[in-house]
Design a protein around this motif. Sequence first.
Motif, PDB file in Angstrom:
ATOM      1  N   THR A 444       0.826  -1.200   0.000  1.00 24.24           N
ATOM      2  CA  THR A 444       0.000   0.000   0.000  1.00 24.24           C
ATOM      3  C   THR A 444       0.864   1.254   0.000  1.00 24.24           C
ATOM      4  O   THR A 444       2.081   1.202   0.214  1.00 24.24           O
ATOM      5  CB  THR A 444      -0.911   0.021   1.232  1.00 24.24           C
ATOM      6  OG1 THR A 444      -0.085   0.097   2.412  1.00 24.24           O
ATOM      7  CG2 THR A 444      -1.763  -1.244   1.300  1.00 24.24           C
ATOM      8  N   VAL A 445       0.205   2.380  -0.214  1.00 23.34           N
ATOM      9  CA  VAL A 445       0.916   3.666  -0.115  1.00 23.34           C
ATOM     10  C   VAL A 445       1.486   3.818   1.291  1.00 23.34           C
ATOM     11  O   VAL A 445       2.622   4.259   1.485  1.00 23.34           O
ATOM     12  CB  VAL A 445      -0.041   4.825  -0.445  1.00 23.34           C
ATOM     13  CG1 VAL A 445       0.662   6.169  -0.253  1.00 23.34           C
ATOM     14  CG2 VAL A 445      -0.582   4.703  -1.859  1.00 23.34           C
ATOM     15  N   ARG A 446       0.689   3.423   2.272  1.00 22.48           N
ATOM     16  CA  ARG A 446       1.147   3.512   3.664  1.00 22.48           C
ATOM     17  C   ARG A 446       2.407   2.671   3.874  1.00 22.48           C
ATOM     18  O   ARG A 446       3.361   3.117   4.519  1.00 22.48           O
ATOM     19  CB  ARG A 446       0.035   3.047   4.601  1.00 22.48           C
ATOM     20  CG  ARG A 446       0.423   3.103   6.077  1.00 22.48           C
ATOM     21  CD  ARG A 446      -0.676   2.583   6.979  1.00 22.48           C
ATOM     22  NE  ARG A 446      -1.758   3.549   7.118  1.00 22.48           N
ATOM     23  CZ  ARG A 446      -2.927   3.462   6.517  1.00 22.48           C
ATOM     24  NH1 ARG A 446      -3.187   2.426   5.714  1.00 22.48           N
ATOM     25  NH2 ARG A 446      -3.861   4.374   6.697  1.00 22.48           N
ATOM     26  N   ASP A 447       2.423   1.442   3.334  1.00 18.30           N
ATOM     27  CA  ASP A 447       3.601   0.586   3.477  1.00 18.30           C
ATOM     28  C   ASP A 447       4.827   1.233   2.843  1.00 18.30           C
ATOM     29  O   ASP A 447       5.935   1.168   3.393  1.00 18.30           O
ATOM     30  CB  ASP A 447       3.353  -0.776   2.819  1.00 18.30           C
ATOM     31  CG  ASP A 447       2.254  -1.570   3.515  1.00 18.30           C
ATOM     32  OD1 ASP A 447       2.052  -1.331   4.713  1.00 18.30           O
ATOM     33  OD2 ASP A 447       1.623  -2.407   2.852  1.00 18.30           O
ATOM     34  N   ASN A 448       4.643   1.846   1.681  1.00 18.03           N
ATOM     35  CA  ASN A 448       5.766   2.476   0.990  1.00 18.03           C
ATOM     36  C   ASN A 448       6.329   3.652   1.781  1.00 18.03           C
ATOM     37  O   ASN A 448       7.537   3.879   1.764  1.00 18.03           O
ATOM     38  CB  ASN A 448       5.318   2.952  -0.397  1.00 18.03           C
ATOM     39  CG  ASN A 448       5.497   1.895  -1.466  1.00 18.03           C
ATOM     40  OD1 ASN A 448       6.537   1.815  -2.106  1.00 18.03           O
ATOM     41  ND2 ASN A 448       4.492   1.049  -1.632  1.00 18.03           N
ATOM     42  N   ALA A 456       5.115   5.946  12.021  1.00 16.05           N
ATOM     43  CA  ALA A 456       4.389   7.140  11.587  1.00 16.05           C
ATOM     44  C   ALA A 456       2.899   6.876  11.492  1.00 16.05           C
ATOM     45  O   ALA A 456       2.455   5.861  10.944  1.00 16.05           O
ATOM     46  CB  ALA A 456       4.928   7.610  10.235  1.00 16.05           C
ATOM     47  N   GLY A 457       2.102   7.802  12.035  1.00 11.34           N
ATOM     48  CA  GLY A 457       0.657   7.706  11.932  1.00 11.34           C
ATOM     49  C   GLY A 457       0.161   8.326  10.640  1.00 11.34           C
ATOM     50  O   GLY A 457       0.915   8.930   9.872  1.00 11.34           O
ATOM     51  N   ASP A 458      -1.154   8.202  10.419  1.00 15.63           N
ATOM     52  CA  ASP A 458      -1.716   8.718   9.173  1.00 15.63           C
ATOM     53  C   ASP A 458      -1.525  10.220   9.040  1.00 15.63           C
ATOM     54  O   ASP A 458      -1.287  10.744   7.934  1.00 15.63           O
ATOM     55  CB  ASP A 458      -3.201   8.375   9.096  1.00 15.63           C
ATOM     56  CG  ASP A 458      -3.434   6.905   8.769  1.00 15.63           C
ATOM     57  OD1 ASP A 458      -2.428   6.166   8.662  1.00 15.63           O
ATOM     58  OD2 ASP A 458      -4.597   6.494   8.632  1.00 15.63           O
ATOM     59  N   GLU A 459      -1.625  10.944  10.142  1.00 10.52           N
ATOM     60  CA  GLU A 459      -1.457  12.403  10.077  1.00 10.52           C
ATOM     61  C   GLU A 459      -0.057  12.758   9.589  1.00 10.52           C
ATOM     62  O   GLU A 459       0.115  13.648   8.737  1.00 10.52           O
ATOM     63  CB  GLU A 459      -1.713  13.019  11.456  1.00 10.52           C
ATOM     64  CG  GLU A 459      -1.627  14.548  11.454  1.00 10.52           C
ATOM     65  CD  GLU A 459      -1.937  15.129  12.819  1.00 10.52           C
ATOM     66  OE1 GLU A 459      -1.757  16.347  12.994  1.00 10.52           O
ATOM     67  OE2 GLU A 459      -2.372  14.365  13.717  1.00 10.52           O
ATOM     68  N   ALA A 460       0.956  12.057  10.107  1.00 10.24           N
ATOM     69  CA  ALA A 460       2.331  12.312   9.672  1.00 10.24           C
ATOM     70  C   ALA A 460       2.519  11.919   8.211  1.00 10.24           C
ATOM     71  O   ALA A 460       3.247  12.603   7.465  1.00 10.24           O
ATOM     72  CB  ALA A 460       3.312  11.537  10.554  1.00 10.24           C
ATOM     73  N   SER A 463       0.968  14.597   6.060  1.00  5.45           N
ATOM     74  CA  SER A 463       1.796  15.806   6.110  1.00  5.45           C
ATOM     75  C   SER A 463       3.012  15.664   5.201  1.00  5.45           C
ATOM     76  O   SER A 463       3.393  16.613   4.500  1.00  5.45           O
ATOM     77  CB  SER A 463       2.252  16.075   7.550  1.00  5.45           C
ATOM     78  OG  SER A 463       1.154  16.342   8.391  1.00  5.45           O
ATOM     79  N   ALA A 464       3.623  14.467   5.209  1.00  7.68           N
ATOM     80  CA  ALA A 464       4.791  14.239   4.352  1.00  7.68           C
ATOM     81  C   ALA A 464       4.393  14.305   2.881  1.00  7.68           C
ATOM     82  O   ALA A 464       5.108  14.878   2.052  1.00  7.68           O
ATOM     83  CB  ALA A 464       5.411  12.885   4.677  1.00  7.68           C
ATOM     84  N   LEU A 465       3.229  13.713   2.531  1.00  6.82           N
ATOM     85  CA  LEU A 465       2.765  13.768   1.147  1.00  6.82           C
ATOM     86  C   LEU A 465       2.460  15.204   0.733  1.00  6.82           C
ATOM     87  O   LEU A 465       2.772  15.629  -0.388  1.00  6.82           O
ATOM     88  CB  LEU A 465       1.519  12.895   0.981  1.00  6.82           C
ATOM     89  CG  LEU A 465       1.739  11.376   1.078  1.00  6.82           C
ATOM     90  CD1 LEU A 465       0.408  10.639   1.155  1.00  6.82           C
ATOM     91  CD2 LEU A 465       2.543  10.872  -0.119  1.00  6.82           C
TER      92      LEU A 465
END
Length: 619
Positions: A444-448, A456-460, A463-465
């Motif tokens: 997933t995008v999260r895994d990448n 890192a949580g979803d908020e972080a 923010s990075a994206l």
Amino acid sequence: MTPGRSAPGRNTPGRLPVAGAAEVRRATLRLVRADRRAFAAMLALNALAAAAGLAGPWLLGRIVDAVRAGQGVAVVDRTAPAILACAVVQLLLARWARYVGHRFGERTLARVREEFVERALALPAAVVERAGTGDLTARGTADVAAIGTTLRDAAPELLVNAVQALFVVTAVFAIDPLLGLAGVLGLGPIWWGLRWYLRRAMDGYLTEGAATSEVAESLAATASGARTVEAFRLERRRTAASRDALEESRRTRMYTLRLRTVFFPVVEVAYVLPVAAVLLVGGVLHARGVLSLGAVVAAALFLRQLAEPLDRVLMWVEQLQSSGASFARVEGLARSSGTAAPAACAVEPADDRIEVAGVRYAYAPGGAEVLCGVDLTVRPGERLAVVGPSGAGKTTLSRLLAGVDTPGAGSVTVGGVSIAGLDPERLRRQVVLVTQEHHVFLGTVRDNLRIAEPAAGDEALWSALAAVGADGWVRELPEGLDTELGGEGAGTDGSQAQQLALARVVLADPHTLILDEATALLDPATARHTERALAAVLRGRTVIAIAHRLHTAHDADRVAVMADGRLCELGTHDELVAAGGAYAALWRTWHGEDAGDPGPEPVADGAAPSGTAGGHAAP
């Protein structure tokens, strides 16, 4: 899986190394000790099964002697059920032994696979680049599969039949030492054939494995560079290269096949010799009254019974040699991952200052030096641009600064600690190298993104994206951060892959960032947006830019000029232009003064020119 002699040239420069015989033996013992209870149970069950198998010939010999003594058919009726019972017990014990052996093999194979993955991930990038992905792929697929076959099938079968063969020979010696000696001497041709085969087989299978790696490497290179092959009409050349690799692979396979065509016929013929020897010697001893006829029959049956386990043992010898070579290749990764880089340093860097002192580097031992005595200090928070003509050593210097390669002489330190000596986790917090080449992993995008920061949580992540301008297209994906990428999942183009890589940099939060044209694959509008966003993220960090476009150097705090592997100039843009040296000549050529070019078009306020390291606006 223990190989015979060490193969010549088993550690060819540029290839991943192959473990020696002693290393393979130690690795084998380590795997056995890891599951010693199952191994001991397998030995015990095999021994019991072999002992049960000896009862049949011995009881049959007793029947022969009893009938000759005139005891009649009653003795057969009493003994036959015992023979049948022993055969059933042997079958059950052998089946149980194989079950335990297969479980032992599967658990051990799992350990081999896990160790391979850990070692492959621990390999320095420079080692993988020089060896090629084909060799690593072949070791992780064909070689590990060969080891699995041995652990699951060959090892239990070999153990069962080896124990049976040992018990059979011992039983013949127990009947009469002369018969035992005659049987062992009859096995001489088998011993000679086995030694002849073993002296040649290991080297042959190692060569065959190397040839298989070359085939994989050739195919991988052609597939990954398919567009280049088509663009330059290299189809015939690449086809010829693949055919050469396949021909070499065929030649090595034919060599090992010839070894088997000599070895196995010799063995098949030799099986009858021990039985014949025992019958001849036993006949003489029986004629002299030394042995009973039943003892001679029992000994002959024992040796005839030896043919089956011995045949299975020798049949598995070929598999053992092949898997032994495979295990040596797989275990060789321990040498690469363990010795290619210095031991991890436990000392924390005192600060963020990077020092390059007397660095020399050559890509091959004894080869031409790419860097020749480079000295450089990068101050914390500084924006440094490294410029120079192609082949000057800029990218090589960036790899040393990032800890990808280790200098042949001199040192590269951060806060007084060797960069190459930092463990991967600590190094990632210190220095990150971002190039034009980016990879999107299956997942997933999260895994990448969490590759850079697992916690890192979803908020972080969002923010990075957002920092690199990638949040827009990620939100448009069917499942957002949970969208699968690669394979059968959503596809990503070059610019999206590059934005994901830059988002990882934001999450990794290093104090020093090395940019080697990190936004080169983005279109101009996206590049300007990404660089504008990165400007805020990178503020206060050390940025080292390998500048292929001199706008980067114009905006940097200092410029380092490389030429012929040496640092020939160092200073600010204005200082170097005023000095009239190599940098001034590069700047005039780039600015178009020699060609009458009016120079670069102005950049909008707040936007960095494409290729700018720190993303600062051009004045």
